[in-house]
Scaffold this motif. Sequence first.
Motif, PDB file in Angstrom:
ATOM      1  N   ILE A  44      -9.579   4.820   6.512  1.00 45.18           N
ATOM      2  CA  ILE A  44      -8.940   4.376   7.656  1.00 45.18           C
ATOM      3  C   ILE A  44      -9.326   4.651   8.956  1.00 45.18           C
ATOM      4  N   LEU A  45      -9.382   6.099   9.222  1.00 44.65           N
ATOM      5  CA  LEU A  45      -9.802   6.805  10.397  1.00 44.65           C
ATOM      6  C   LEU A  45     -11.316   6.199  10.739  1.00 44.65           C
ATOM      7  N   VAL A  46     -12.237   6.366   9.791  1.00 45.49           N
ATOM      8  CA  VAL A  46     -13.690   5.915  10.133  1.00 45.49           C
ATOM      9  C   VAL A  46     -13.744   4.367  10.398  1.00 45.49           C
ATOM     10  N   HIS A  47     -13.061   3.606   9.662  1.00 47.76           N
ATOM     11  CA  HIS A  47     -13.110   1.920   9.845  1.00 47.76           C
ATOM     12  C   HIS A  47     -12.306   1.965  11.122  1.00 47.76           C
ATOM     13  N   SER A  48     -11.512   2.623  11.603  1.00 44.87           N
ATOM     14  CA  SER A  48     -10.608   2.543  12.944  1.00 44.87           C
ATOM     15  C   SER A  48     -11.617   2.849  13.956  1.00 44.87           C
ATOM     16  N   PHE A  85      -4.714  -2.267  13.653  1.00 44.64           N
ATOM     17  CA  PHE A  85      -5.376  -2.244  12.807  1.00 44.64           C
ATOM     18  C   PHE A  85      -4.916  -1.116  11.974  1.00 44.64           C
ATOM     19  N   VAL A  86      -4.861   0.073  12.740  1.00 41.97           N
ATOM     20  CA  VAL A  86      -4.436   1.101  11.758  1.00 41.97           C
ATOM     21  C   VAL A  86      -2.917   1.123  11.084  1.00 41.97           C
ATOM     22  N   LEU A  87      -2.084   0.519  11.830  1.00 41.91           N
ATOM     23  CA  LEU A  87      -0.659   0.379  11.456  1.00 41.91           C
ATOM     24  C   LEU A  87      -0.563  -0.502  10.255  1.00 41.91           C
ATOM     25  N   LEU A  88      -1.473  -1.748  10.137  1.00 37.40           N
ATOM     26  CA  LEU A  88      -1.396  -2.731   9.484  1.00 37.40           C
ATOM     27  C   LEU A  88      -2.563  -2.682   8.185  1.00 37.40           C
ATOM     28  N   PHE A  94       2.073   0.905   4.287  1.00 39.37           N
ATOM     29  CA  PHE A  94       2.627  -0.263   3.381  1.00 39.37           C
ATOM     30  C   PHE A  94       1.595  -1.246   2.740  1.00 39.37           C
ATOM     31  N   GLN A  95       1.724  -1.550   1.707  1.00 46.70           N
ATOM     32  CA  GLN A  95       0.982  -2.778   1.157  1.00 46.70           C
ATOM     33  C   GLN A  95       1.891  -3.773   0.473  1.00 46.70           C
ATOM     34  N   LEU A  96       1.685  -5.025   1.094  1.00 46.40           N
ATOM     35  CA  LEU A  96       2.379  -6.091   0.809  1.00 46.40           C
ATOM     36  C   LEU A  96       1.546  -7.420   0.615  1.00 46.40           C
ATOM     37  N   PRO A  97       1.627  -8.030  -0.602  1.00 45.95           N
ATOM     38  CA  PRO A  97       2.429  -7.571  -1.753  1.00 45.95           C
ATOM     39  C   PRO A  97       1.790  -6.236  -2.560  1.00 45.95           C
TER      40      PRO A  97
END
Length: 140
Positions: A44-48, A85-88, A94-97
């Motif tokens: 997530i850090l790299v993709h961010s 982007f990071v938070l979602l 979280f993962q929804l659903p």
Amino acid sequence: MLNWGPVLVGVVLFVVLTPGLLFQVPGRRSLVEFGNLQTSGTSILVHSLIYFCLVCLFIIVINLQIYIDREMADWGPVVISVVLFVLLSPGLLFQLPGKGRVVEFGNMQTSGPSILVHTIIFFCLTTIFLIALGVHIYAG
């Protein structure tokens, strides 16, 4: 006039760069893994960082807008879209659903449906901040 350029750039990049959908850097077993629907804090850090660079390129450098209104660079779309982007990113907070429940927290997993739901949330929040509220950040 409304500038939908940053919203569209942000949403498209959110989908394309969601870790695990098309690719994950670093992967769990190798440097790059494709379509594994997994994520991690590191990826997530790299993709961010990749997201930040591309958003800056399209919005600040290329000045991709539906219209050109100001001479100064507006950092609002960059900051808001990178934070969202990071938070979602599915699986980080979280993962929804979720896989077994409606919502799962911090499971570092993702799926097609959760990427779709998170993208819709991303679009709505980006639209609220950039279009409805008109958040701008000008440096200098």
